[in-house]
Design a protein around this motif. Structure first.
Motif, PDB file in Angstrom:
ATOM      1  N   HIS A  42       0.837  -1.197   0.000  1.00 41.77           N
ATOM      2  CA  HIS A  42       0.000   0.000   0.000  1.00 41.77           C
ATOM      3  C   HIS A  42       0.876   1.253   0.000  1.00 41.77           C
ATOM      4  N   PRO A  43       1.142   1.827  -1.159  1.00 41.18           N
ATOM      5  CA  PRO A  43       1.884   3.090  -1.204  1.00 41.18           C
ATOM      6  C   PRO A  43       0.994   4.215  -0.673  1.00 41.18           C
ATOM      7  N   LEU A  44       1.549   5.009   0.224  1.00 43.07           N
ATOM      8  CA  LEU A  44       0.763   6.029   0.914  1.00 43.07           C
ATOM      9  C   LEU A  44       1.409   7.401   0.751  1.00 43.07           C
ATOM     10  N   LEU A  45       0.556   8.398   0.630  1.00 47.66           N
ATOM     11  CA  LEU A  45       1.003   9.771   0.409  1.00 47.66           C
ATOM     12  C   LEU A  45       0.324  10.685   1.423  1.00 47.66           C
ATOM     13  N   LEU A  46       1.104  11.445   2.158  1.00 48.59           N
ATOM     14  CA  LEU A  46       0.579  12.410   3.118  1.00 48.59           C
ATOM     15  C   LEU A  46       0.539  13.781   2.452  1.00 48.59           C
ATOM     16  N   ARG A  47      -0.570  14.463   2.626  1.00 50.52           N
ATOM     17  CA  ARG A  47      -0.718  15.827   2.100  1.00 50.52           C
ATOM     18  C   ARG A  47      -0.919  16.803   3.258  1.00 50.52           C
ATOM     19  N   PHE A  48      -0.401  18.007   3.066  1.00 56.53           N
ATOM     20  CA  PHE A  48      -0.594  19.096   4.018  1.00 56.53           C
ATOM     21  C   PHE A  48      -0.963  20.322   3.193  1.00 56.53           C
ATOM     22  N   ASN A  49      -2.100  20.917   3.497  1.00 47.43           N
ATOM     23  CA  ASN A  49      -2.609  22.039   2.697  1.00 47.43           C
ATOM     24  C   ASN A  49      -2.639  21.696   1.211  1.00 47.43           C
ATOM     25  N   ALA A  50      -3.104  20.499   0.912  1.00 49.72           N
ATOM     26  CA  ALA A  50      -3.267  19.975  -0.457  1.00 49.72           C
ATOM     27  C   ALA A  50      -1.939  19.707  -1.169  1.00 49.72           C
ATOM     28  N   ARG A  51      -0.820  19.840  -0.471  1.00 51.05           N
ATOM     29  CA  ARG A  51       0.495  19.614  -1.065  1.00 51.05           C
ATOM     30  C   ARG A  51       1.089  18.320  -0.522  1.00 51.05           C
ATOM     31  N   VAL A  85       2.181  12.737  12.180  1.00 46.29           N
ATOM     32  CA  VAL A  85       0.884  12.581  11.520  1.00 46.29           C
ATOM     33  C   VAL A  85       0.920  11.369  10.596  1.00 46.29           C
ATOM     34  N   LEU A  86       1.979  11.251   9.816  1.00 39.35           N
ATOM     35  CA  LEU A  86       2.111  10.106   8.915  1.00 39.35           C
ATOM     36  C   LEU A  86       2.124   8.806   9.703  1.00 39.35           C
ATOM     37  N   ASP A  87       2.879   8.760  10.795  1.00 36.87           N
ATOM     38  CA  ASP A  87       2.942   7.566  11.629  1.00 36.87           C
ATOM     39  C   ASP A  87       1.556   7.189  12.150  1.00 36.87           C
ATOM     40  N   ALA A  88       0.809   8.157  12.647  1.00 36.84           N
ATOM     41  CA  ALA A  88      -0.528   7.891  13.180  1.00 36.84           C
ATOM     42  C   ALA A  88      -1.485   7.416  12.085  1.00 36.84           C
ATOM     43  N   ARG A  89      -1.403   8.031  10.929  1.00 34.28           N
ATOM     44  CA  ARG A  89      -2.298   7.627   9.833  1.00 34.28           C
ATOM     45  C   ARG A  89      -1.953   6.245   9.297  1.00 34.28           C
ATOM     46  N   VAL A  90      -0.679   5.924   9.245  1.00 33.89           N
ATOM     47  CA  VAL A  90      -0.282   4.581   8.809  1.00 33.89           C
ATOM     48  C   VAL A  90      -0.807   3.548   9.806  1.00 33.89           C
ATOM     49  N   ALA A  91      -0.680   3.820  11.098  1.00 37.00           N
ATOM     50  CA  ALA A  91      -1.173   2.887  12.115  1.00 37.00           C
ATOM     51  C   ALA A  91      -2.687   2.708  11.995  1.00 37.00           C
TER      52      ALA A  91
END
Length: 145
Positions: A42-51, A85-91
């Motif tokens: 599962h490739p995952l991408l974190l965005r902040f303010n749409a970036r 944030v990325l760590d929490a969302r991945v978990a």
């Protein structure tokens, strides 16, 4: 968070190439590696303010465990909490897949970050797919629901 289209793929590879290869003086990044598109990866991408600002890949081993691979946060946004944030969302994402334990090969300079976000050194069992990385510290995190 999951890669949805070619624009996401481009951002995913651009961040990984820059952060994990070029900033470390490496070349030969290969965005065509088949591992990126396997069904249980599962490739995952974190965005902040749409970036796009961060990436990782979660490999579901289909036994209640998963491996977090190649975590990267864009240089301009490091130190601002995006890694947490990325760590929490991945978990959270892993939990929805039924994964209860995550593993990672942490770069030596990232062990403090992982420890601060609930990871511990994995002295015992490690999945074979984690492989042994020379300068990395194997760590694990139990997902509490």
């Amino acid at each position: 968070m999951r890669i949805a289209d070619e624009t996401d793929w481009r951002a995913y590879h651009d961040i990984r190439r820059l952060v994990l290869w070029e900033e470390r003086g490496l070349s030969s990044y290969d965005e065509t590696r088949p591992e990126e598109r396997l069904p249980d990866h599962h490739p995952l991408l974190l965005r902040f303010n749409a970036r796009a600002c961060g990436t990782t890949r979660l490999d579901d081993l289909r036994d209640g465990t998963g491996i977090v691979r190649l975590v990267a946060i864009s240089a301009a946004l490091r130190g601002q909490g995006h890694g947490r944030v990325l760590d929490a969302r991945v978990a959270a994402y892993a939990g929805k897949l039924g994964i209860r334990t995550l593993f990672v090969n942490a770069a030596a300079d990232a062990v403090g970050f992982y420890a601060a976000t609930g990871w511990e050194r994995s002295e015992g069992y490690r999945p074979q797919a984690l492989e042994r990385a020379a300068e990395c510290v194997p760590m694990r995190k139990v997902i509490v629901r």
